[in-house]
Design a protein around this motif. Structure first.
Motif, PDB file in Angstrom:
ATOM      1  N   SER A  37       0.820  -1.210   0.000  1.00 37.15           N
ATOM      2  CA  SER A  37       0.000   0.000   0.000  1.00 37.15           C
ATOM      3  C   SER A  37       0.852   1.258   0.000  1.00 37.15           C
ATOM      4  CB  SER A  37      -0.923   0.018   1.224  1.00 37.15           C
ATOM      5  OG  SER A  37      -1.791  -1.100   1.218  1.00 37.15           O
ATOM      6  N   CYS A  38       0.394   2.260  -0.767  1.00 30.62           N
ATOM      7  CA  CYS A  38       1.005   3.588  -0.775  1.00 30.62           C
ATOM      8  C   CYS A  38      -0.086   4.619  -0.506  1.00 30.62           C
ATOM      9  CB  CYS A  38       1.664   3.884  -2.123  1.00 30.62           C
ATOM     10  SG  CYS A  38       3.088   2.837  -2.502  1.00 30.62           S
ATOM     11  N   TYR A  39       0.272   5.677   0.218  1.00 30.03           N
ATOM     12  CA  TYR A  39      -0.715   6.677   0.587  1.00 30.03           C
ATOM     13  C   TYR A  39      -0.835   7.816  -0.421  1.00 30.03           C
ATOM     14  CZ  TYR A  39      -0.831   4.271   5.033  1.00 30.03           C
ATOM     15  OH  TYR A  39      -0.973   3.311   6.000  1.00 30.03           O
ATOM     16  N   ASN A  40       0.056   7.873  -1.391  1.00 30.18           N
ATOM     17  CA  ASN A  40      -0.066   8.880  -2.450  1.00 30.18           C
ATOM     18  C   ASN A  40       0.720   8.416  -3.673  1.00 30.18           C
ATOM     19  OD1 ASN A  40       2.782   9.838  -2.162  1.00 30.18           O
ATOM     20  ND2 ASN A  40       2.044  10.622  -0.190  1.00 30.18           N
ATOM     21  N   ALA A  41       0.507   9.117  -4.780  1.00 29.63           N
ATOM     22  CA  ALA A  41       1.126   8.706  -6.042  1.00 29.63           C
ATOM     23  C   ALA A  41       2.637   8.888  -6.034  1.00 29.63           C
ATOM     24  CB  ALA A  41       0.496   9.500  -7.191  1.00 29.63           C
ATOM     25  N   ASP A  66      -1.257  16.164  -4.231  1.00 27.88           N
ATOM     26  CA  ASP A  66       0.045  16.296  -4.894  1.00 27.88           C
ATOM     27  C   ASP A  66       0.058  15.799  -6.335  1.00 27.88           C
ATOM     28  OD1 ASP A  66       1.018  17.334  -2.530  1.00 27.88           O
ATOM     29  OD2 ASP A  66       1.733  15.407  -1.800  1.00 27.88           O
ATOM     30  N   MET A  67      -0.441  14.594  -6.581  1.00 30.16           N
ATOM     31  CA  MET A  67      -0.383  14.013  -7.919  1.00 30.16           C
ATOM     32  C   MET A  67      -1.577  13.080  -8.067  1.00 30.16           C
ATOM     33  SD  MET A  67       2.737  11.736  -9.489  1.00 30.16           S
ATOM     34  CE  MET A  67       2.736  11.134 -11.193  1.00 30.16           C
ATOM     35  N   ASP A  68      -2.397  13.279  -9.088  1.00 28.20           N
ATOM     36  CA  ASP A  68      -3.612  12.478  -9.184  1.00 28.20           C
ATOM     37  C   ASP A  68      -3.374  11.154  -9.904  1.00 28.20           C
ATOM     38  OD1 ASP A  68      -3.803  12.818 -11.986  1.00 28.20           O
ATOM     39  OD2 ASP A  68      -5.005  14.628 -11.778  1.00 28.20           O
ATOM     40  N   GLY A  69      -4.427  10.337  -9.946  1.00 34.61           N
ATOM     41  CA  GLY A  69      -4.311   9.005 -10.517  1.00 34.61           C
ATOM     42  C   GLY A  69      -4.000   8.999 -11.995  1.00 34.61           C
ATOM     43  N   ALA A 213      -4.568  23.570 -15.775  1.00 36.15           N
ATOM     44  CA  ALA A 213      -5.934  23.987 -15.452  1.00 36.15           C
ATOM     45  C   ALA A 213      -6.477  23.257 -14.238  1.00 36.15           C
ATOM     46  CB  ALA A 213      -6.851  23.757 -16.649  1.00 36.15           C
ATOM     47  N   ASN A 214      -5.950  22.081 -13.943  1.00 33.70           N
ATOM     48  CA  ASN A 214      -6.466  21.273 -12.837  1.00 33.70           C
ATOM     49  C   ASN A 214      -5.696  21.449 -11.532  1.00 33.70           C
ATOM     50  OD1 ASN A 214      -8.471  20.231 -14.436  1.00 33.70           O
ATOM     51  ND2 ASN A 214      -7.368  18.352 -14.949  1.00 33.70           N
ATOM     52  N   LEU A 215      -4.649  22.282 -11.546  1.00 32.05           N
ATOM     53  CA  LEU A 215      -3.863  22.473 -10.335  1.00 32.05           C
ATOM     54  C   LEU A 215      -4.597  23.412  -9.370  1.00 32.05           C
ATOM     55  CD1 LEU A 215      -0.249  22.959 -11.768  1.00 32.05           C
ATOM     56  CD2 LEU A 215      -1.229  20.897 -10.766  1.00 32.05           C
ATOM     57  N   PRO A 216      -4.731  23.038  -8.090  1.00 31.35           N
ATOM     58  CA  PRO A 216      -5.345  23.953  -7.114  1.00 31.35           C
ATOM     59  C   PRO A 216      -4.568  25.265  -7.065  1.00 31.35           C
ATOM     60  CG  PRO A 216      -5.043  21.755  -6.185  1.00 31.35           C
ATOM     61  CD  PRO A 216      -4.298  21.777  -7.482  1.00 31.35           C
ATOM     62  N   GLY A 230       7.077  22.342   6.297  1.00 32.07           N
ATOM     63  CA  GLY A 230       6.843  23.505   7.139  1.00 32.07           C
ATOM     64  C   GLY A 230       6.779  24.815   6.390  1.00 32.07           C
ATOM     65  N   ALA A 231       6.834  24.781   5.044  1.00 30.41           N
ATOM     66  CA  ALA A 231       6.816  26.029   4.269  1.00 30.41           C
ATOM     67  C   ALA A 231       5.500  26.771   4.427  1.00 30.41           C
ATOM     68  CB  ALA A 231       7.081  25.740   2.793  1.00 30.41           C
ATOM     69  N   PHE A 232       4.416  26.029   4.689  1.00 30.67           N
ATOM     70  CA  PHE A 232       3.108  26.634   4.907  1.00 30.67           C
ATOM     71  C   PHE A 232       2.257  25.626   5.659  1.00 30.67           C
ATOM     72  CE2 PHE A 232       3.446  24.839   0.643  1.00 30.67           C
ATOM     73  CZ  PHE A 232       2.432  23.892   0.653  1.00 30.67           C
ATOM     74  N   THR A 233       1.109  26.043   6.121  1.00 31.70           N
ATOM     75  CA  THR A 233       0.213  25.154   6.852  1.00 31.70           C
ATOM     76  C   THR A 233      -0.194  23.983   5.965  1.00 31.70           C
ATOM     77  OG1 THR A 233      -0.656  27.027   8.103  1.00 31.70           O
ATOM     78  CG2 THR A 233      -1.968  25.000   8.101  1.00 31.70           C
ATOM     79  N   GLY A 234       0.020  22.793   6.453  1.00 27.40           N
ATOM     80  CA  GLY A 234      -0.294  21.600   5.672  1.00 27.40           C
ATOM     81  C   GLY A 234       0.897  20.979   4.982  1.00 27.40           C
ATOM     82  N   ALA A 235       2.032  21.681   4.961  1.00 26.35           N
ATOM     83  CA  ALA A 235       3.253  21.130   4.346  1.00 26.35           C
ATOM     84  C   ALA A 235       3.960  20.255   5.380  1.00 26.35           C
ATOM     85  CB  ALA A 235       4.162  22.260   3.867  1.00 26.35           C
ATOM     86  N   ILE A 236       3.459  19.030   5.547  1.00 21.79           N
ATOM     87  CA  ILE A 236       3.959  18.157   6.607  1.00 21.79           C
ATOM     88  C   ILE A 236       5.208  17.385   6.206  1.00 21.79           C
ATOM     89  CG2 ILE A 236       1.681  17.931   7.666  1.00 21.79           C
ATOM     90  CD1 ILE A 236       1.379  15.256   6.246  1.00 21.79           C
ATOM     91  N   GLU A 237       5.557  17.454   4.904  1.00 21.21           N
ATOM     92  CA  GLU A 237       6.782  16.804   4.450  1.00 21.21           C
ATOM     93  C   GLU A 237       7.265  17.484   3.179  1.00 21.21           C
ATOM     94  OE1 GLU A 237       5.911  12.728   3.662  1.00 21.21           O
ATOM     95  OE2 GLU A 237       4.401  13.161   2.161  1.00 21.21           O
ATOM     96  N   ASP A 238       8.532  17.254   2.821  1.00 19.69           N
ATOM     97  CA  ASP A 238       9.058  17.820   1.581  1.00 19.69           C
ATOM     98  C   ASP A 238       8.272  17.286   0.390  1.00 19.69           C
ATOM     99  OD1 ASP A 238      10.925  19.109   3.058  1.00 19.69           O
ATOM    100  OD2 ASP A 238      12.651  17.955   2.352  1.00 19.69           O
ATOM    101  N   MET A 239       8.103  18.124  -0.617  1.00 17.83           N
ATOM    102  CA  MET A 239       7.417  17.705  -1.835  1.00 17.83           C
ATOM    103  C   MET A 239       8.317  17.952  -3.037  1.00 17.83           C
ATOM    104  SD  MET A 239       3.840  19.025  -3.500  1.00 17.83           S
ATOM    105  CE  MET A 239       3.437  18.639  -5.209  1.00 17.83           C
ATOM    106  N   THR A 240       8.401  16.967  -3.893  1.00 18.12           N
ATOM    107  CA  THR A 240       9.168  17.087  -5.124  1.00 18.12           C
ATOM    108  C   THR A 240       8.265  17.645  -6.215  1.00 18.12           C
ATOM    109  OG1 THR A 240      10.525  15.179  -4.532  1.00 18.12           O
ATOM    110  CG2 THR A 240      10.539  15.859  -6.843  1.00 18.12           C
TER     111      THR A 240
END
Length: 473
Positions: A37-41, A66-69, A213-216, A230-240
């Protein structure tokens, strides 16, 4: 002598709902399968890079952070074409299911689903995979080696405009200068971008496609450039970000004209300096990425209205390419039909087929407002509904059961033909779903966006475009 025991099938689950992981673990173990199991793409990408050959099937949710299906599906089709994917999608998001099947998913399962249905669909997919592997194993070594090569993207067409376009591609692909591809929705701009990538010396590198067009709106910068924990609220880990994932390869920025002006300015700097800076970081990082951008809008109008930076357009359009609509290259319709017939017969394990003369005549008389994508949808429908028959008939495509059957009737008046043509493309289906969701939520764009699985910003952009086109008041 007893036959060797077959190893338990191994499934990769990608879903951000933790409860489903526990449920699936128990369910599949009970039916003799293994589950990772993976929790995100993004986590799934790392797993696949290390041990893609260990899996028999991927089950992925459509809507994930972060990345959709669909992005994950595109990566798998590009890097691991033999790995089958089943998409899980919310019941209301029919357009997601259509796009998933178009992009190579072997099945989709709408939520909510029963455990019995899920197991049956997974077992059927695994059985088809075993059969395909047995057929491959029975082939000669030479043919087996050929089978293992990565598929080559093909841009189908022999019309003079397509011939000139394809003649230009080797020179375009031979360097890393940006490319800007313009054309109506459904003309195959992404296919063209992938072909440029495969023809270049970056073909062994990643191809990352981002639909701008689909990016929040609040996360566009993070999706493109990444962020620090920690860059902003909700940034709980580094994102590539997308630029980092495309390192050494190609980044497709689809519908780039939908990006806000502030982000356009940052994209311009990235292209000029060849470096990015993550949100929350003070250290710039050099990148080696080729950028291909696409748009279905009139760029002159967008620039004149101040919605797209002219300097960014000139920076991106070192090689400006234009893809003609299908109605301007109707001689290619028979070639495209044959191509899609073979594609979907192979995908669904059906015998070879052809279309009837009557159906081909309908195709040749139609004006294709949805372009090649619409033609592919119709052919896919015909292949599925003709089942084991060798000929796809008119009724398999233009059946009264379907809402879009009316435009193809020969007795329809020209006025009615034009009216109904406006409600049978994927874009029109999308518009109807957006307007219906807004009506059901009393015009609350945020709630409507949640219902449809898209961002509120996307709804705002779509509504603005509909008003400009005179489709709504």
């Amino acid at each position: 002598m007893a036959a060797p025991q077959r190893e338990a099938p191994h499934i990769l689950l990608v879903d951000d709902e933790h409860l489903l992981h526990t449920l699936f673990e128990r369910l599949f173990t009970r039916h003799g399968m293994r589950l990772t199991s993976c929790y995100n793409a993004l986590q799934a990408l790392e797993v696949l890079k290390k041990e893609a050959d260990a899996f028999d099937l991927v089950i992925t949710d459509f809507k994930m952070p972060d990345m959709d299906g669909l992005e994950l599906l595109a990566y798998i089709r590009q890097e691991h074409p033999d790995l089958q994917v089943i998409m899980i999608t919310a019941h209301a998001n029919v357009q997601h299911a259509v796009r998933a099947m178009q992009n190579g998913a072997i099945d989709y399962i709408p939520k909510p689903f029963s455990t019995e249905e899920l197991v049956e669909r997974v077992q059927a997919a695994l059985a088809r995979r075993r059969k395909q592997q047995e057929e491959v194993n029975n082939r000669t070594p030479a043919r087996l080696a050929k089978r293992r090569r990565k598929p080559t993207i093909e841009y189908v067409g022999e019309h003079p405009t397509i011939q000139r376009l394809k003649a230009m591609l080797p020179r375009v692909a031979a360097n890393k200068a940006p490319v800007f591809i313009q054309g109506e929705s459904g003309t195959g701009k992404e296919i063209l971008a992938r072909l440029i990538h495969q023809m270049s010396d970056r073909a062994e590198g990643p191809f990352v496609a981002i639909n701008c067009a689909n990016l929040p709106r609040e996360l566009v910068e993070s999706h493109l450039f990444g962020h620090r924990k920690g860059a902003f609220t909700g940034a709980i880990e580094d994102m590539t970000g997308a630029f980092e994932r495309a390192e050494g390869g190609t980044l497709l920025l689809d519908e780039i004209t939908e990006v806000d002006l502030a982000i356009q300015a940052k994209l311009l700097r990235v292209l000029q300096e060849q470096e990015i800076q993550k949100v929350g970081s003070t250290e710039p990082r050099k990148i080696d990425v080729r950028v291909i951008a696409t748009s279905n809008r009139n760029l002159s109008e967008a620039i004149a209205k101040g919605e797209f930076r002219e300097d960014l357009y000139h920076r991106l359009s070192v090689f400006p390419l234009s893809v003609p609509p299908l109605r301007e290259r109707m001689s290619d319709v028979p070639l495209l039909v044959a191509h899609f017939i073979k594609k979907y017969c192979d995908l669904y394990g059906l015998p070879p087929k052809k279309v009837s003369d009557a159906l081909m005549e309908r195709f040749m008389q139609y004006h294709w407002p949805g372009n090649v994508r619409q033609l592919e949808n119709y052919v896919q429908r015909g292949v599925l509904l003709s089942a084991e028959r060798e000929v796809v008939e008119v009724e398999d495509v233009f059946n009264d059961f379907f809402a879009d059957a009316e435009p193809a009737r020969q007795n329809a008046s020209a006025e009615k033909e034009e009216l109904l043509a406006r409600v049978q493309t994927i874009e029109d289906m999308e518009r109807e779903m957006i307007l219906r969701a807004l009506k059901e939520t009393n015009n609350n764009q945020q709630l409507a966006a949640q219902k449809l699985g898209i961002s509120a910003r996307t709804i705002r952009n779509k509504l603005k475009r509909y008003r400009e086109q005179g489709l709504i008041s």
